[in-house]
Write a protein that holds these residues in place. Structure first.
Motif, PDB file in Angstrom:
ATOM      1  N   ARG A  89       0.842  -1.215   0.000  1.00  0.00           N
ATOM      2  CA  ARG A  89       0.000   0.000   0.000  1.00  0.00           C
ATOM      3  C   ARG A  89       0.868   1.252   0.000  1.00  0.00           C
ATOM      4  NH1 ARG A  89      -4.236   2.614  -1.718  1.00  0.00           N
ATOM      5  NH2 ARG A  89      -5.110   4.039  -0.219  1.00  0.00           N
ATOM      6  N   ALA A  90       1.964   1.231   0.764  1.00  0.00           N
ATOM      7  CA  ALA A  90       2.869   2.379   0.806  1.00  0.00           C
ATOM      8  C   ALA A  90       3.510   2.610  -0.562  1.00  0.00           C
ATOM      9  CB  ALA A  90       3.937   2.159   1.873  1.00  0.00           C
ATOM     10  N   ILE A  91       3.868   1.530  -1.227  1.00  0.00           N
ATOM     11  CA  ILE A  91       4.458   1.653  -2.571  1.00  0.00           C
ATOM     12  C   ILE A  91       3.431   2.201  -3.544  1.00  0.00           C
ATOM     13  CG2 ILE A  91       5.365   0.338  -4.530  1.00  0.00           C
ATOM     14  CD1 ILE A  91       6.738  -1.488  -2.438  1.00  0.00           C
ATOM     15  N   GLN A  92       2.215   1.688  -3.437  1.00  0.00           N
ATOM     16  CA  GLN A  92       1.136   2.155  -4.318  1.00  0.00           C
ATOM     17  C   GLN A  92       0.888   3.648  -4.113  1.00  0.00           C
ATOM     18  OE1 GLN A  92      -2.700   0.436  -3.489  1.00  0.00           O
ATOM     19  NE2 GLN A  92      -3.402   0.781  -5.578  1.00  0.00           N
ATOM     20  N   LEU A  93       0.843   4.098  -2.864  1.00  0.00           N
ATOM     21  CA  LEU A  93       0.642   5.512  -2.577  1.00  0.00           C
ATOM     22  C   LEU A  93       1.827   6.342  -3.063  1.00  0.00           C
ATOM     23  CD1 LEU A  93      -0.969   5.336   0.974  1.00  0.00           C
ATOM     24  CD2 LEU A  93      -2.057   6.102  -1.145  1.00  0.00           C
ATOM     25  N   ASP A  94       3.019   5.824  -2.899  1.00  0.00           N
ATOM     26  CA  ASP A  94       4.205   6.549  -3.332  1.00  0.00           C
ATOM     27  C   ASP A  94       4.234   6.694  -4.860  1.00  0.00           C
ATOM     28  OD1 ASP A  94       6.442   7.910  -2.216  1.00  0.00           O
ATOM     29  OD2 ASP A  94       7.741   6.407  -3.169  1.00  0.00           O
ATOM     30  N   ARG A  95       3.771   5.678  -5.559  1.00  0.00           N
ATOM     31  CA  ARG A  95       3.711   5.744  -7.031  1.00  0.00           C
ATOM     32  C   ARG A  95       2.735   6.809  -7.509  1.00  0.00           C
ATOM     33  NH1 ARG A  95       2.288   1.137 -10.227  1.00  0.00           N
ATOM     34  NH2 ARG A  95       3.274   2.309 -11.885  1.00  0.00           N
ATOM     35  N   MET A  96       1.710   7.098  -6.709  1.00  0.00           N
ATOM     36  CA  MET A  96       0.719   8.107  -7.098  1.00  0.00           C
ATOM     37  C   MET A  96       1.358   9.479  -7.279  1.00  0.00           C
ATOM     38  SD  MET A  96      -2.605   6.999  -4.833  1.00  0.00           S
ATOM     39  CE  MET A  96      -3.427   8.546  -5.074  1.00  0.00           C
ATOM     40  N   ARG A  97       2.495   9.719  -6.618  1.00  0.00           N
ATOM     41  CA  ARG A  97       3.171  11.009  -6.777  1.00  0.00           C
ATOM     42  C   ARG A  97       3.654  11.211  -8.204  1.00  0.00           C
ATOM     43  NH1 ARG A  97       7.727  11.748  -2.429  1.00  0.00           N
ATOM     44  NH2 ARG A  97       8.501   9.922  -3.541  1.00  0.00           N
ATOM     45  N   PHE A  98       3.882  10.119  -8.921  1.00  0.00           N
ATOM     46  CA  PHE A  98       4.491  10.195 -10.242  1.00  0.00           C
ATOM     47  C   PHE A  98       3.566   9.758 -11.371  1.00  0.00           C
ATOM     48  CE2 PHE A  98       7.645   9.084  -7.004  1.00  0.00           C
ATOM     49  CZ  PHE A  98       8.367  10.274  -7.002  1.00  0.00           C
ATOM     50  N   THR A  99       2.379   9.291 -11.035  1.00  0.00           N
ATOM     51  CA  THR A  99       1.442   8.843 -12.064  1.00  0.00           C
ATOM     52  C   THR A  99       0.204   9.732 -12.062  1.00  0.00           C
ATOM     53  OG1 THR A  99       0.385   7.273 -10.562  1.00  0.00           O
ATOM     54  CG2 THR A  99       2.182   6.435 -11.935  1.00  0.00           C
ATOM     55  N   LYS A 100      -0.488   9.716 -13.146  1.00  0.00           N
ATOM     56  CA  LYS A 100      -1.709  10.508 -13.301  1.00  0.00           C
ATOM     57  C   LYS A 100      -2.922   9.703 -12.848  1.00  0.00           C
ATOM     58  CE  LYS A 100       0.352  13.904 -15.522  1.00  0.00           C
ATOM     59  NZ  LYS A 100       0.510  15.195 -14.929  1.00  0.00           N
ATOM     60  N   ASN A 101      -3.962  10.426 -12.465  1.00  0.00           N
ATOM     61  CA  ASN A 101      -5.236   9.805 -12.093  1.00  0.00           C
ATOM     62  C   ASN A 101      -6.048   9.610 -13.375  1.00  0.00           C
ATOM     63  OD1 ASN A 101      -7.638   8.996 -11.011  1.00  0.00           O
ATOM     64  ND2 ASN A 101      -7.991  10.834  -9.806  1.00  0.00           N
ATOM     65  N   THR A 102      -5.719   8.566 -14.101  1.00  0.00           N
ATOM     66  CA  THR A 102      -6.363   8.356 -15.399  1.00  0.00           C
ATOM     67  C   THR A 102      -7.797   7.844 -15.268  1.00  0.00           C
ATOM     68  OG1 THR A 102      -5.377   6.156 -15.543  1.00  0.00           O
ATOM     69  CG2 THR A 102      -4.196   7.956 -16.623  1.00  0.00           C
ATOM     70  N   THR A 103      -8.116   7.187 -14.162  1.00  0.00           N
ATOM     71  CA  THR A 103      -9.477   6.663 -14.000  1.00  0.00           C
ATOM     72  C   THR A 103     -10.487   7.794 -13.968  1.00  0.00           C
ATOM     73  OG1 THR A 103      -8.597   4.793 -12.748  1.00  0.00           O
ATOM     74  CG2 THR A 103     -10.957   5.195 -12.585  1.00  0.00           C
TER      75      THR A 103
END
Length: 155
Positions: free
Chosen positions: A5-19
């Motif tokens: 979950r921490a990795i997933q949240l950390d990845r959100m800093r660099f990815t777009k909210n495409t959904t």
């Protein structure tokens, strides 16, 4: 919090909210289908009113605002979620203006809008609104999770 979950949240800093962005674009598609279904109708002079002019202007504003929201939610900006909610409410309200009035109107012994067209137009508007609501809620949840994660990294 689990490491995944921490990795997933950390990845959100660099990815777009495409959904959320794609849901906003899908709302535009269904609004365009509504637009085409309504404006291809021509029953005598029923549609030649100021209400149709206002509807066209509102539709243009809706399309532009929704596209702007689709770009804003890509970056997890919460304010665009509230705009998407307002646009979704606007889509629901639209059902009770032109489609409802045209469905009940008769001009020269001809129904202005038949049952099939009315149901189709209501479905388009409802799906458009649902896409906007879903995109807004997803963005709110993701934005809050990302903000909490960023706060935990700093403190």
């Amino acid at each position: 919090m689990s490491e995944d979950r921490a990795i997933q949240l950390d990845r959100m800093r660099f990815t777009k909210n495409t959904t959320s962005s794609r849901l906003a674009l899908l709302a535009i598609v269904f609004d365009v289908l509504f637009f085409i279904s309504l404006y291809k109708s021509d029953v005598d002079t029923y549609y030649y009113t100021i209400l149709i002019g206002a509807s066209i202007i509102y539709n243009l504003v809706f399309l532009l605002a929704t596209f702007l929201c689709s770009e804003g939610v890509k970056n997890y900006q919460v304010s665009y979620s509230w705009v998407m909610m307002a646009l979704g409410v606007g889509q629901i309200v639209r059902i009770f203006i032109i489609p409802m009035n045209a469905h009940q109107a008769v001009v020269n012994n001809a129904v202005v809008m038949g049952d099939a067209q009315f149901i189709r137009m209501v479905i388009y508007l409802v799906i458009s609104a649902v896409c906007l609501f879903a995109g807004a809620i997803i963005n709110l949840n993701k934005s809050r999770a990302l903000s909490a994660h960023l706060a935990s990294l700093q403190g």
